[in-house]
Design a protein around this motif. Structure first.
Motif, short mmCIF file in Angstrom:
data_model
loop_
_atom_site.label_atom_id
_atom_site.label_comp_id
_atom_site.label_asym_id
_atom_site.label_seq_id
_atom_site.Cartn_x
_atom_site.Cartn_y
_atom_site.Cartn_z
N ALA A 15 31.66 27.94 54.19
CA ALA A 15 33.09 28.22 54.03
C ALA A 15 33.30 29.54 53.30
CB ALA A 15 33.75 27.08 53.26
N LEU A 16 32.45 29.82 52.32
CA LEU A 16 32.56 31.09 51.60
C LEU A 16 32.20 32.27 52.50
CD1 LEU A 16 31.01 29.96 48.21
CD2 LEU A 16 33.38 30.70 48.57
N LEU A 17 31.20 32.09 53.32
CA LEU A 17 30.82 33.17 54.24
C LEU A 17 31.90 33.40 55.29
CD1 LEU A 17 27.02 32.33 54.72
CD2 LEU A 17 27.99 34.29 53.49
N ASP A 18 32.50 32.32 55.77
CA ASP A 18 33.62 32.46 56.71
C ASP A 18 34.78 33.20 56.06
OD1 ASP A 18 32.18 31.04 58.60
OD2 ASP A 18 33.24 29.14 58.27
N ALA A 19 35.06 32.85 54.81
CA ALA A 19 36.15 33.51 54.09
C ALA A 19 35.84 34.98 53.86
CB ALA A 19 36.39 32.81 52.75
N ALA A 20 34.59 35.28 53.54
CA ALA A 20 34.19 36.68 53.33
C ALA A 20 34.41 37.48 54.60
CB ALA A 20 32.73 36.74 52.90
N ALA A 22 36.61 37.00 56.95
CA ALA A 22 38.05 37.20 57.17
C ALA A 22 38.62 38.24 56.21
CB ALA A 22 38.78 35.87 57.00
N VAL A 23 38.27 38.15 54.93
CA VAL A 23 38.86 39.06 53.94
C VAL A 23 38.24 40.46 54.04
CG1 VAL A 23 39.40 39.39 51.51
CG2 VAL A 23 39.28 37.08 52.43
N VAL A 29 35.29 45.97 52.55
CA VAL A 29 34.36 45.36 51.60
C VAL A 29 34.62 45.81 50.17
CG1 VAL A 29 31.93 45.11 50.96
CG2 VAL A 29 32.60 45.08 53.38
N ALA A 30 34.79 47.10 49.96
CA ALA A 30 34.96 47.63 48.60
C ALA A 30 36.22 47.09 47.94
CB ALA A 30 34.98 49.15 48.62
N ARG A 31 37.27 46.86 48.71
CA ARG A 31 38.55 46.44 48.15
C ARG A 31 38.70 44.92 48.07
NH1 ARG A 31 39.63 50.81 51.26
NH2 ARG A 31 40.14 49.56 53.09
N THR A 32 37.64 44.22 48.42
CA THR A 32 37.68 42.75 48.36
C THR A 32 36.97 42.26 47.11
OG1 THR A 32 37.76 42.50 50.77
CG2 THR A 32 36.92 40.63 49.50
N SER A 33 37.60 41.35 46.40
CA SER A 33 36.98 40.76 45.22
C SER A 33 36.44 39.37 45.55
CB SER A 33 38.00 40.64 44.08
OG SER A 33 38.99 39.68 44.40
N LEU A 34 35.52 38.91 44.73
CA LEU A 34 35.00 37.56 44.91
C LEU A 34 36.10 36.52 44.67
CD1 LEU A 34 31.49 37.85 43.22
CD2 LEU A 34 32.07 37.92 45.65
N GLU A 35 37.04 36.84 43.81
CA GLU A 35 38.17 35.96 43.56
C GLU A 35 38.99 35.78 44.84
OE1 GLU A 35 40.74 33.42 41.78
OE2 GLU A 35 38.97 34.27 40.78
N ILE A 37 37.93 36.10 47.92
CA ILE A 37 37.14 35.32 48.87
C ILE A 37 37.21 33.83 48.52
CG2 ILE A 37 34.77 34.84 49.65
CD1 ILE A 37 34.26 37.88 49.36
N ALA A 38 37.05 33.53 47.23
CA ALA A 38 37.12 32.14 46.80
C ALA A 38 38.48 31.53 47.11
CB ALA A 38 36.83 32.05 45.30
N ARG A 39 39.53 32.30 46.83
CA ARG A 39 40.88 31.79 47.07
C ARG A 39 41.11 31.54 48.55
NH1 ARG A 39 43.19 35.10 43.88
NH2 ARG A 39 43.81 36.68 45.40
N HIS A 40 40.63 32.44 49.38
CA HIS A 40 40.79 32.29 50.83
C HIS A 40 40.07 31.04 51.33
CE1 HIS A 40 40.46 33.16 55.17
NE2 HIS A 40 41.48 33.96 55.00
N ALA A 41 38.95 30.71 50.70
CA ALA A 41 38.18 29.52 51.09
C ALA A 41 38.72 28.25 50.45
CB ALA A 41 36.71 29.70 50.70
N GLY A 42 39.71 28.40 49.55
CA GLY A 42 40.24 27.24 48.85
C GLY A 42 39.28 26.72 47.79
N LEU A 43 38.48 27.65 47.22
CA LEU A 43 37.47 27.28 46.23
C LEU A 43 37.65 28.13 44.97
CD1 LEU A 43 34.52 27.13 48.76
CD2 LEU A 43 35.51 25.16 47.59
#
Length: 206
Positions: A15-20, A22-23, A29-35, A37-43
């Motif tokens: 789910a995290l990889l799928d979210a990554a 998409a985001v 990549v540079a403008r994406t935070s882990l936060e 990605i987590a939020r997009h995955a609902g985690l």
């Protein structure tokens, strides 16, 4: 219970990889935070760090889901007769690669690597692309060298040159398709171009 826990962990990782995917595709990549990605995955962000050391580790895992080493493409064909038909092995492996690249996940991740990724921290997209290209070229040289030994390659064409010619064509084809993947079928056009180029390289073309 342990089996379920392991399955749940695997599902969370996917789910995290799928979210990554998409985001990264939306923001780069540079403008994406882990936060994000987590939020997009609902985690939670903690879930990200449970599975990945950092963004570079997550990025590499995302790439790993779509890596297509040329030798593996040939092996997956499962045809022992291709040992004595290296040019046909190249053609069929390329066709298999085209079929995979037309799958949405493969297309998205390669689009991220080529068009939505800047040098950032431990992530160097050019180095990754060069590594993949070098790996493919090395395998192609081996197959063209085999064709030369069997008398199936034009005697005025060195295996190294044949590999670079085919790789240059594949690279141009892929970049043209990736810019507008709805403009033509990679399988159809790619299959035709590879078949034509290999025929021109064959000893029977002289």
């Amino acid at each position: 219970m342990a089996r379920r826990t392991k399955a749940d962990a695997a599902a969370t990782r996917e789910a995290l990889l799928d979210a990554a995917e998409a985001v990264f595709l939306e923001k780069g990549v540079a403008r994406t935070s882990l936060e994000q990605i987590a939020r997009h995955a609902g985690l939670t962000r903690g879930a990200v760090y449970w599975h990945f050391k950092n963004k570079a580790d997550l990025f590499q895992a995302m790439l790993g889901r779509v890596r297509m080493p040329f030798q593996e493409l040939v092996q997956e064909l499962g045809d022992p007769g291709l040992v004595d038909a290296p040019l046909e092995a190249i053609r069929l492996a390329c066709l298999s690669g085209f079929e995979r690249l037309e799958r949405p996940r493969y297309r998205r991740v390669h689009a991220i690597l080529i068009h939505h990724c800047e040098v950032f921290g431990d992530i160097d997209p050019l180095a990754l692309q060069n590594e993949m290209a070098s790996e493919a070229c090395g395998a192609l040289i081996d197959y063209f060298a085999c064709a030369a030994r069997l008398g199936q390659l034009r005697d005025d064409l060195a295996p190294e040159c044949a590999a670079k010619l085919l790789q240059a064509m594949l690279s141009g084809l892929f970049h043209d398709w990736l810019r507008n993947h709805e403009s033509f079928s990679l399988v159809t056009r790619g299959g035709e171009l590879v078949r034509t180029q290999l025929a021109l390289m064959s000893a029977t073309s002289r």
